[in-house]
Design a protein around this motif. Structure first.
Motif, mmCIF file in Angstrom:
data_model
loop_
_atom_site.group_PDB
_atom_site.id
_atom_site.type_symbol
_atom_site.label_atom_id
_atom_site.label_comp_id
_atom_site.label_asym_id
_atom_site.label_seq_id
_atom_site.Cartn_x
_atom_site.Cartn_y
_atom_site.Cartn_z
ATOM 1 N N PRO A 1 10.006 -10.743 -2.191
ATOM 2 C CA PRO A 1 9.124 -12.037 -2.040
ATOM 3 C C PRO A 1 7.686 -10.565 -2.401
ATOM 4 O O PRO A 1 6.865 -11.093 -2.208
ATOM 5 N N TYR A 2 8.085 -10.253 -3.663
ATOM 6 C CA TYR A 2 7.130 -9.162 -3.914
ATOM 7 C C TYR A 2 7.105 -9.459 -6.036
ATOM 8 O O TYR A 2 8.872 -10.119 -6.272
ATOM 9 N N ASN A 3 6.137 -9.526 -6.498
ATOM 10 C CA ASN A 3 6.152 -8.718 -7.534
ATOM 11 C C ASN A 3 6.343 -7.984 -8.661
ATOM 12 O O ASN A 3 5.816 -6.996 -8.594
ATOM 13 N N GLU A 4 8.004 -7.825 -9.175
ATOM 14 C CA GLU A 4 8.087 -6.617 -8.982
ATOM 15 C C GLU A 4 7.745 -6.121 -11.252
ATOM 16 O O GLU A 4 7.425 -5.313 -11.177
ATOM 17 N N LYS A 5 7.182 -7.131 -11.758
ATOM 18 C CA LYS A 5 6.406 -6.509 -12.954
ATOM 19 C C LYS A 5 5.101 -6.473 -12.419
ATOM 20 O O LYS A 5 4.646 -5.223 -13.564
ATOM 21 N N ALA A 6 4.135 -6.710 -11.628
ATOM 22 C CA ALA A 6 3.535 -6.276 -11.356
ATOM 23 C C ALA A 6 2.895 -4.445 -10.963
ATOM 24 O O ALA A 6 2.779 -3.619 -10.935
ATOM 25 N N LEU A 7 3.902 -4.865 -9.902
ATOM 26 C CA LEU A 7 5.179 -3.356 -9.264
ATOM 27 C C LEU A 7 5.298 -2.834 -10.170
ATOM 28 O O LEU A 7 4.394 -0.984 -10.220
ATOM 29 N N ILE A 8 5.669 -2.769 -10.951
ATOM 30 C CA ILE A 8 6.480 -1.308 -11.605
ATOM 31 C C ILE A 8 5.722 -1.366 -12.751
ATOM 32 O O ILE A 8 5.582 0.182 -13.528
ATOM 33 N N ARG A 9 4.752 -2.248 -13.284
ATOM 34 C CA ARG A 9 3.760 -1.958 -14.428
ATOM 35 C C ARG A 9 2.337 -1.001 -13.969
ATOM 36 O O ARG A 9 1.467 -0.475 -14.321
ATOM 37 N N ALA A 10 2.537 -0.382 -12.422
ATOM 38 C CA ALA A 10 1.515 -0.006 -11.044
ATOM 39 C C ALA A 10 1.973 1.025 -11.146
ATOM 40 O O ALA A 10 1.367 1.492 -10.815
ATOM 41 N N GLY A 11 3.209 1.393 -11.825
ATOM 42 C CA GLY A 11 3.636 2.545 -10.888
ATOM 43 C C GLY A 11 4.842 2.832 -10.069
ATOM 44 O O GLY A 11 5.119 3.634 -9.539
ATOM 45 N N ASN A 12 5.306 1.154 -9.584
ATOM 46 C CA ASN A 12 5.467 1.794 -8.951
ATOM 47 C C ASN A 12 7.485 2.227 -8.387
ATOM 48 O O ASN A 12 7.765 0.946 -9.248
ATOM 49 N N ASN A 13 7.925 2.900 -8.096
ATOM 50 C CA ASN A 13 8.993 3.353 -8.590
ATOM 51 C C ASN A 13 10.600 2.819 -7.594
ATOM 52 O O ASN A 13 11.529 2.113 -7.731
ATOM 53 N N THR A 14 9.478 2.126 -6.034
ATOM 54 C CA THR A 14 10.668 1.350 -5.227
ATOM 55 C C THR A 14 11.063 0.009 -6.030
ATOM 56 O O THR A 14 12.244 -0.353 -5.807
ATOM 57 N N ALA A 15 9.946 -0.759 -6.611
ATOM 58 C CA ALA A 15 10.974 -2.014 -6.970
ATOM 59 C C ALA A 15 11.302 -1.873 -8.601
ATOM 60 O O ALA A 15 12.393 -2.673 -8.404
ATOM 61 N N ALA A 16 11.609 -0.940 -9.633
ATOM 62 C CA ALA A 16 12.091 -0.612 -10.301
ATOM 63 C C ALA A 16 13.525 -0.027 -9.715
ATOM 64 O O ALA A 16 14.473 -0.685 -10.729
ATOM 65 N N LYS B 1 8.362 -6.779 1.524
ATOM 66 C CA LYS B 1 8.080 -6.770 0.693
ATOM 67 C C LYS B 1 6.869 -5.563 1.189
ATOM 68 O O LYS B 1 6.398 -5.002 0.292
ATOM 69 N N ALA B 2 6.282 -4.915 2.474
ATOM 70 C CA ALA B 2 5.210 -4.588 2.723
ATOM 71 C C ALA B 2 5.695 -2.724 2.013
ATOM 72 O O ALA B 2 5.238 -2.446 1.555
ATOM 73 N N ARG B 3 7.636 -2.889 2.883
ATOM 74 C CA ARG B 3 7.495 -1.065 1.818
ATOM 75 C C ARG B 3 8.436 -0.829 0.452
ATOM 76 O O ARG B 3 7.626 0.070 0.308
ATOM 77 N N VAL B 4 8.341 -2.091 0.141
ATOM 78 C CA VAL B 4 8.375 -2.057 -1.468
ATOM 79 C C VAL B 4 7.066 -1.173 -2.335
ATOM 80 O O VAL B 4 6.757 -1.211 -2.992
ATOM 81 N N GLU B 5 6.286 -2.942 -1.524
ATOM 82 C CA GLU B 5 4.890 -2.404 -2.027
ATOM 83 C C GLU B 5 3.675 -1.262 -1.378
ATOM 84 O O GLU B 5 3.109 -0.714 -2.901
ATOM 85 N N ALA B 6 4.845 -0.721 -0.619
ATOM 86 C CA ALA B 6 4.261 1.201 -0.410
ATOM 87 C C ALA B 6 4.612 1.771 -0.873
ATOM 88 O O ALA B 6 4.310 3.388 -1.434
ATOM 89 N N ASN B 7 5.156 1.400 -2.034
ATOM 90 C CA ASN B 7 6.153 2.334 -2.601
ATOM 91 C C ASN B 7 7.056 3.918 -2.059
ATOM 92 O O ASN B 7 7.397 4.542 -2.224
#
Length: 137
Positions: A37-52, A106-112
């Motif tokens: 439910p979240y956009n891994e590509k955008a989150l990882i590019r933004a430095g989100n370690n959780t999504a990675a 979704k919220a927890r991954v996006e919140a890193n």
């Protein structure tokens, strides 16, 4: 003495299996990212370690049974069947965890929230290990 003909045949089989496994892995990655439910590509590019972490765990969890299938199958159609089943099981596991244990994923991954990434990676790797082991039965 070195058997060049045997090496060529083995190398050709290796390259074909490697390419097919690579294509299945890429396909799994895109399907997995489509299901989450979240956009891994955008989150990882933004430095989100959780999504990675979560995505890395899913890829490892998929690669484990794929490696087992490569070791135990004798044809590309059989490999394709096992690779497809492994992907379905991995995505089903994520979907089950998301619906039952982590409806707010979704919220927890996006919140890193790194602990959720570690948890998701752990689930994916555990499912992959079990999946790989079951292919040898």
């Amino acid at each position: 003495m070195f058997d060049f003909t045997g090496f060529q045949e083995g190398a050709t089989a290796f390259l074909l299996a490697f390419v097919v496994a690579g294509l299945f892995t890429i396909a799994f990655k895109y399907i997995y990212q489509w299901v989450t439910p979240y956009n891994e590509k955008a989150l990882i590019r933004a430095g989100n370690n959780t999504a990675a972490l979560a995505l890395a765990g899913a890829l490892i969890g998929y690669a484990l049974p794929l490696a087992s299938a490569l070791s135990h199958t004798v044809s590309l159609p059989e490999l394709a069947a096992w690779a497809t089943l492994a992907g379905i099981i991995q995505i089903a596991a994520f979907t089950g965890v998301r619906l039952v244990a982590l409806p707010d994923v979704k919220a927890r991954v996006e919140a890193n929230e790194v602990s959720i990434g570690i948890y998701l990676a752990g689930i994916s790797i555990a499912v992959g290990l079990l999946n790989a082991a079951c292919m040898t039965v």
